[in-house]
Design a protein around this motif. Structure first.
Motif, PDB file in Angstrom:
ATOM      1  N   ALA A   1       2.552  -8.468 -13.483  1.00 47.22           N
ATOM      2  CA  ALA A   1       1.326  -8.904 -12.822  1.00 47.22           C
ATOM      3  C   ALA A   1       1.315  -8.366 -11.392  1.00 47.22           C
ATOM      4  CB  ALA A   1       1.217 -10.427 -12.817  1.00 47.22           C
ATOM      5  N   ARG A   2       0.111  -8.264 -10.842  1.00 45.95           N
ATOM      6  CA  ARG A   2      -0.047  -7.844  -9.458  1.00 45.95           C
ATOM      7  C   ARG A   2      -1.198  -8.623  -8.840  1.00 45.95           C
ATOM      8  NH1 ARG A   2      -0.894  -2.650 -10.122  1.00 45.95           N
ATOM      9  NH2 ARG A   2      -3.036  -2.311  -9.435  1.00 45.95           N
ATOM     10  N   ALA A   3      -1.008  -9.057  -7.618  1.00 47.80           N
ATOM     11  CA  ALA A   3      -2.064  -9.735  -6.870  1.00 47.80           C
ATOM     12  C   ALA A   3      -2.086  -9.166  -5.466  1.00 47.80           C
ATOM     13  CB  ALA A   3      -1.825 -11.247  -6.827  1.00 47.80           C
ATOM     14  N   MET A   4      -3.268  -8.822  -4.984  1.00 46.41           N
ATOM     15  CA  MET A   4      -3.375  -8.264  -3.635  1.00 46.41           C
ATOM     16  C   MET A   4      -4.646  -8.766  -2.963  1.00 46.41           C
ATOM     17  SD  MET A   4      -3.136  -4.307  -2.291  1.00 46.41           S
ATOM     18  CE  MET A   4      -1.338  -4.315  -2.471  1.00 46.41           C
ATOM     19  N   LEU A   5      -4.519  -9.119  -1.697  1.00 47.98           N
ATOM     20  CA  LEU A   5      -5.643  -9.499  -0.854  1.00 47.98           C
ATOM     21  C   LEU A   5      -5.904  -8.389   0.163  1.00 47.98           C
ATOM     22  CD1 LEU A   5      -5.062 -13.270   0.043  1.00 47.98           C
ATOM     23  CD2 LEU A   5      -7.118 -12.329  -1.025  1.00 47.98           C
ATOM     24  N   ARG A   6      -7.179  -8.070   0.352  1.00 43.19           N
ATOM     25  CA  ARG A   6      -7.562  -7.153   1.420  1.00 43.19           C
ATOM     26  C   ARG A   6      -8.517  -7.870   2.367  1.00 43.19           C
ATOM     27  NH1 ARG A   6      -9.137  -0.842   1.163  1.00 43.19           N
ATOM     28  NH2 ARG A   6      -6.859  -0.803   1.370  1.00 43.19           N
ATOM     29  N   PHE A   7      -8.184  -7.828   3.654  1.00 42.77           N
ATOM     30  CA  PHE A   7      -8.984  -8.477   4.687  1.00 42.77           C
ATOM     31  C   PHE A   7      -9.437  -7.427   5.682  1.00 42.77           C
ATOM     32  CE2 PHE A   7      -8.893 -11.057   8.785  1.00 42.77           C
ATOM     33  CZ  PHE A   7     -10.207 -11.504   8.618  1.00 42.77           C
ATOM     34  N   ASN A   8     -10.754  -7.356   5.890  1.00 43.89           N
ATOM     35  CA  ASN A   8     -11.332  -6.454   6.882  1.00 43.89           C
ATOM     36  C   ASN A   8     -11.957  -7.293   7.999  1.00 43.89           C
ATOM     37  OD1 ASN A   8     -12.042  -4.908   3.981  1.00 43.89           O
ATOM     38  ND2 ASN A   8     -11.134  -3.621   5.560  1.00 43.89           N
ATOM     39  N   PRO A   9     -11.175  -7.620   9.033  1.00 43.09           N
ATOM     40  CA  PRO A   9     -11.733  -8.455  10.100  1.00 43.09           C
ATOM     41  C   PRO A   9     -12.898  -7.783  10.811  1.00 43.09           C
ATOM     42  CG  PRO A   9      -9.582  -7.579  10.715  1.00 43.09           C
ATOM     43  CD  PRO A   9      -9.771  -7.274   9.277  1.00 43.09           C
ATOM     44  N   ASN A  10     -12.895  -6.445  10.884  1.00 41.82           N
ATOM     45  CA  ASN A  10     -14.009  -5.692  11.445  1.00 41.82           C
ATOM     46  C   ASN A  10     -13.950  -4.279  10.874  1.00 41.82           C
ATOM     47  OD1 ASN A  10     -12.078  -4.187  13.054  1.00 41.82           O
ATOM     48  ND2 ASN A  10     -12.041  -5.931  14.473  1.00 41.82           N
ATOM     49  N   ASP A  11     -14.783  -3.391  11.425  1.00 45.18           N
ATOM     50  CA  ASP A  11     -14.867  -2.040  10.883  1.00 45.18           C
ATOM     51  C   ASP A  11     -13.628  -1.205  11.186  1.00 45.18           C
ATOM     52  OD1 ASP A  11     -17.351  -2.606   9.889  1.00 45.18           O
ATOM     53  OD2 ASP A  11     -18.442  -1.753  11.597  1.00 45.18           O
ATOM     54  N   GLN A  12     -12.788  -1.652  12.097  1.00 45.07           N
ATOM     55  CA  GLN A  12     -11.653  -0.841  12.528  1.00 45.07           C
ATOM     56  C   GLN A  12     -10.333  -1.243  11.896  1.00 45.07           C
ATOM     57  OE1 GLN A  12     -12.159  -1.283  16.893  1.00 45.07           O
ATOM     58  NE2 GLN A  12     -12.531   0.931  16.922  1.00 45.07           N
ATOM     59  N   TRP A  13     -10.217  -2.446  11.377  1.00 45.82           N
ATOM     60  CA  TRP A  13      -8.923  -2.932  10.897  1.00 45.82           C
ATOM     61  C   TRP A  13      -8.989  -3.320   9.425  1.00 45.82           C
ATOM     62  CZ3 TRP A  13      -4.542  -2.484  13.639  1.00 45.82           C
ATOM     63  CH2 TRP A  13      -4.663  -2.289  15.028  1.00 45.82           C
ATOM     64  N   THR A  14      -7.886  -3.015   8.708  1.00 49.69           N
ATOM     65  CA  THR A  14      -7.715  -3.405   7.312  1.00 49.69           C
ATOM     66  C   THR A  14      -6.324  -3.983   7.141  1.00 49.69           C
ATOM     67  OG1 THR A  14      -9.205  -1.677   6.514  1.00 49.69           O
ATOM     68  CG2 THR A  14      -7.668  -2.614   4.915  1.00 49.69           C
ATOM     69  N   ILE A  15      -6.238  -5.129   6.470  1.00 46.61           N
ATOM     70  CA  ILE A  15      -4.950  -5.776   6.214  1.00 46.61           C
ATOM     71  C   ILE A  15      -4.824  -6.007   4.713  1.00 46.61           C
ATOM     72  CG2 ILE A  15      -3.481  -7.778   6.677  1.00 46.61           C
ATOM     73  CD1 ILE A  15      -5.067  -8.188   9.273  1.00 46.61           C
ATOM     74  N   ASP A  16      -3.773  -5.447   4.113  1.00 52.25           N
ATOM     75  CA  ASP A  16      -3.474  -5.641   2.690  1.00 52.25           C
ATOM     76  C   ASP A  16      -2.189  -6.450   2.555  1.00 52.25           C
ATOM     77  OD1 ASP A  16      -5.646  -4.162   1.740  1.00 52.25           O
ATOM     78  OD2 ASP A  16      -4.542  -2.276   1.922  1.00 52.25           O
ATOM     79  N   VAL A  17      -2.260  -7.520   1.772  1.00 51.31           N
ATOM     80  CA  VAL A  17      -1.085  -8.335   1.474  1.00 51.31           C
ATOM     81  C   VAL A  17      -0.999  -8.478  -0.040  1.00 51.31           C
ATOM     82  CG1 VAL A  17       0.082 -10.545   1.786  1.00 51.31           C
ATOM     83  CG2 VAL A  17      -1.321  -9.598   3.644  1.00 51.31           C
TER      84      VAL A  17
END
Length: 829
Positions: free
Chosen positions: A255-271
């Motif tokens: 299994a795989r689970a991933m969250l992507r958060f884009n707080p604004n147009d410049q930053w991307t966070i993948d967990v």
């Protein structure tokens, strides 16, 4: 295949199914207006081989890329499925679970117990390389597989000596919901039946801000190797209780689970986190030469799909990865920070009855000559009662944490200069317990002699009962850090030059302890109550260095074509051998002190000279990429058995040099609106280029002559894929026919005369072979149905001759397999 994520233009993709073939036309173009038909072209694929997002045709590196569409369409799941489609890649599959990934022929041995590889394997941003022991991530919802041929030491460091294989997962999308389910059922000739089920759901949680991607799979792969009835080597028993069909069946789940958060147009966070388990019911290697024990006519005649085991084999592998990646696309450049933790637990149980019987026969031979040496004579160490029933048990726990911070100049920078710099840190810990047991060892002459030696040498009270023949506890901690960078300058509009390098430091500390007559389940030996083979051995190595790279790239023909030349270096870390332990089998005074000392072996390096070309012609309907290369491999690490003393003991030595030359080519041609061809070709020739002597100055020194071929890698390998989209519809879907041909040339299983084994084995030549896969189906973009036949001719391929267990065992390919696949896309909303 390589280089084409989807071979049609954006307009065509909107009109037709896009998952039909990453290497060919995505769908038929029947009824398309002429103007639109003219827009059909091979679409570019974006790779991150240089740790930047760049078109494959623009990067001056030899890269083979397999897109998500190709992976799905050709049903690629594991290394074995796609190795034939990458001209520079070879994979050995030695049971149990011992897979080695090799690129550009950099293999000195088919069998090694060392822990440093020549090709690195990455899962997203983290190296998961393990020499001869690579995990095999299942290709479910994978964005791309990239094979970077040649030394990649500048950007990818240790073990990227001759190449890097990268497996890149799909990331969440916060703009739209999407999901799919994939179902497969198959049957194998001379084997069993199986199934494969996988699914994905991409769920936007906050529009354009936050998304969750979930993936799951389970599969039951059928076996085809039968364990057949046979007497034991000593003919005192048979294996009737363990006779079974299709013993090498296996199960996968993950299994795989991933969250992507884009707080604004410049930053991307993948967990995210990934979990996978693999269980193999029995080893998939065949026994073909049991007659070496006795020509009595009582042994069965075996074919390439049969084996003889007197106990059950099994292999279990479980791992997970947790990761975080933070990316910032800022005005002054791009910043990427990654952190990953990888943990893997594996264990195997192996029947070693034939292996211990070889020791028994060795002892019988010397005892028959009455040498006067109790090591072999009556009461000697290798006297297990005549017909040993034995097994090995191994448990290994691996933990890896890695971090990388890098900066690159802006992608849209108008400057003639661009650059990338970064820092890397990794720490790996390995704990392994290895147990070798012989049923009924207590009371045998070997048991009595071990107790005699333990009491005589160390005063250890004799053990009243134990089946433990050998136990080993091994632990190591490897730390490495590096600073790396590359810079590119556009000398003219068409000519650019890139230069870079990597400074690195690597420390390795380990503890080894070996003993006999330990408890059945092993564990850390307590030398106060059991017989230890010498004292605990603590070793360490510390090395640093620098590897450079320089390349020049020239664009011509309206900038659609690229000519490049590269000089690059790659390295594989050095280390330290364990001290040779005291002999524990001879009489007092035979080896009163350790017969050797801790010795370090150096890092080995590869110098690569490469010339390549990438072309795009016929209005982007024909592409041809090729490269020629010459590698000089210095200070080659070779593992061999120390010939001094009585106890077999493997160690790593440096051999002077080898030369490797070769060529790679890839072609993709959109011949018509309905027909696409793709072909790959790899040619490789590697041999030792200097004379050398291993263990020079000892009674067992081993001369090795120049001209000896390097093992494992075939001299020629290639593939041809043909896709035909039919100009009609069935059930509202487009039908197609696809054929894939793969050829693998001759190779040998080991460097002639050099292996870390107790018994000499004949070097085997693995014959050339070819396979044909066929499939047909229909696809309307929402759903697809496929009927396929893999290995149509039921080819018996010699994948690897394994000398590990005295009698040579052969790993073979999967026989003819017939299956059906159904895939349903629930679409986007």
């Amino acid at each position: 295949m390589s280089g084409n994520e989807n071979p049609v233009s954006s307009n065509a993709k909107n009109l037709f199914s896009k998952n039909k073939l990453g290497l060919a036309v995505s769908a038929a173009v029947a009824g398309m207006p002429a103007a639109q038909a003219q827009e059909l072209e091979l679409e570019e694929i974006v790779v991150t081989a240089t740790k930047r997002a760049v078109s494959l045709q623009d990067v001056p590196v030899t890269v083979t890329a397999i897109s998500e569409e190709e992976i799905t369409f050709q049903r690629f799941k594991n290394f074995a499925d796609y190795v034939g489609q990458i001209p520079s890649l070879s994979v050995t599959d030695r049971q149990p679970g011992a897979q080695s990934v090799i690129m550009r022929g950099c293999a000195a041995q088919g069998l090694s117990f060392a822990d440093s590889a020549t090709t690195s394997v990455y899962l997203d941003e983290q190296p998961i390389t393990s020499s001869g022991f690579n995990p095999d991530p299942r290709l479910i919802d994978i964005q791309r597989v990239e094979a970077l041929a040649g030394p990649q030491g500048t950007l990818f460091g240790d073990a990227a000596q001759c190449g890097t294989l990268r497996i890149i997962t799909n990331k969440p999308d916060s703009t739209q919901y999407s999901s799919w389910v994939d179902l497969t059922a198959m049957t194998v000739t001379d084997g069993g039946n199986g199934f494969d089920v996988s699914a994905m759901a991409n769920i936007p949680l906050i529009e354009d801000k936050l998304a969750l991607r979930l993936v799951g799979f389970t599969a039951d792969d059928p076996g085809w190797i039968d364990n057949v009835l046979s007497p034991s080597p000593g003919q005192q028993r048979d294996n009737a209780a363990f006779v079974d069909d299709d013993v090498n069946s296996s199960t996968w789940s993950g299994a795989r689970a991933m969250l992507r958060f884009n707080p604004n147009d410049q930053w991307t966070i993948d967990v995210g986190t990934i979990f996978q388990t693999y269980e193999l019911d029995g080893f998939g290697d065949a026994d073909l030469n049991q007659q070496q024990y006795a020509d009595t006519g009582v042994y069965p005649t075996l074919d390439g799909r049969e084996q003889i085991r007197f106990l059950d084999d099994r292999w279990e592998d479980e791992w997970y990865q947790a990761s975080i990646t933070i990316e910032g696309n800022l005005d002054f450049g791009n910043i990427v920070l990654t952190g990953s933790y990888f943990e893997r637990d594996s264990e195997y149980f192996a029947d070693t009855s034939a292996y211990l019987n070889a020791f028994q026969l060795r002892g019988d031979y010397f005892r028959s000559g009455n040498t006067g040496d109790p090591y072999y004579d009556v009461g000697g160490i290798y006297d297990f009662g005549g017909d040993p029933l034995a097994s090995n048990f191994d448990v290994r726990d691996t933990k890896v944490q890695s971090f990388e911070l890098r900066y690159s100049t802006p992608d849209d920078n108008d400057s003639r200069w661009s650059a990338i710099v970064g820092a890397f840190y990794s720490q790996r810990e390995v704990d392994e317990v290895f147990i070798a047991n012989i049923q009924g060892l207590t009371g045998t002459a070997a048991f009595d002699y071990i107790n005699y030696a333990a009491y005589s040498f160390y005063g250890v009270t004799p053990n009243p009962s134990s089946d433990n023949w050998f136990s080993g506890f091994y632990t190591s901690e490897l730390k490495q850090w590096a600073i790396f960078g590359e810079a590119t300058v556009d000398v003219t509009e068409n000519l650019s030059i890139t230069a870079g390098g990597r400074f690195y430091n690597i420390e390795n500390d380990y503890l080894n302890q070996r003993a006999q007559l330990v408890g059945q389940s092993g564990g850390i030996p307590n030398c106060d109550v059991v017989y230890c083979l010498g004292q605990s051995e603590v070793g360490s190595s510390d090395e640093d260095g620098f590897v450079p790279k320089v390349s020049a790239a020239y664009r011509f023909g309206d900038n659609d074509n690229l000519l490049y030349a590269t000089y690059s270096e790659g390295f594989r870390r050095g280390g330290a051998n364990s001290a040779r332990p005291q002999s524990v089998f001879g009489p007092p005074g035979r080896f009163p002190e350790p017969a050797g000392t801790l010795s370090e072996y150096e890092a080995d390096t590869v110098k690569n000279y490469e010339l390549g070309i990438k072309t795009d012609s016929a209005d982007s309907r024909f592409r041809f990429n090729a490269a020629i290369y010459a590698l000089t491999w210095d200070n080659i690490q070779i593992q061999a058995t120390d010939p001094t003393g009585t106890t077999p003991f493997p160690g790593v030595l440096n051999f002077p040099e080898a030369e490797i030359t070769g060529a790679e080519a890839w072609m993709s041609w959109l011949a018509s609106d309905y027909l696409t061809f793709e072909a790959t070709l790899g040619i490789n020739e590697g041999e030792l280029s200097e004379d050398g002597i291993l263990f020079e100055g000892t009674v067992g020194e081993l001369p090795i002559s120049q001209g000896i071929d390097l093992p494992i890698v075939p001299d020629v390998q290639g593939s041809l894929n043909i896709n035909v989209n039919l100009p009609t519809e069935i059930l509202g879907a487009t039908p197609y026919i696809f054929a894939s041909y793969s050829y693998t040339g001759e190779s040998i299983n080991s460097l002639d005369g050099v292996e870390p084994l107790e018994f000499d084995s004949t070097t085997r030549r693995m014959a050339a072979y070819s396979t044909i896969d066929l499939q047909t189906g229909i696809d309307n973009g929402t759903w697809s149905a496929t009927l396929y036949v893999d290995n149509v001719t039921d080819e018996d391929a010699e994948l690897f001759w394994n000398n590990r267990w005295v009698q040579q065992r052969l790993s073979t390919n999967q026989p003819r397999t017939i299956g059906v696949n159904f895939r349903y896309n629930f679409g986007s909303q």
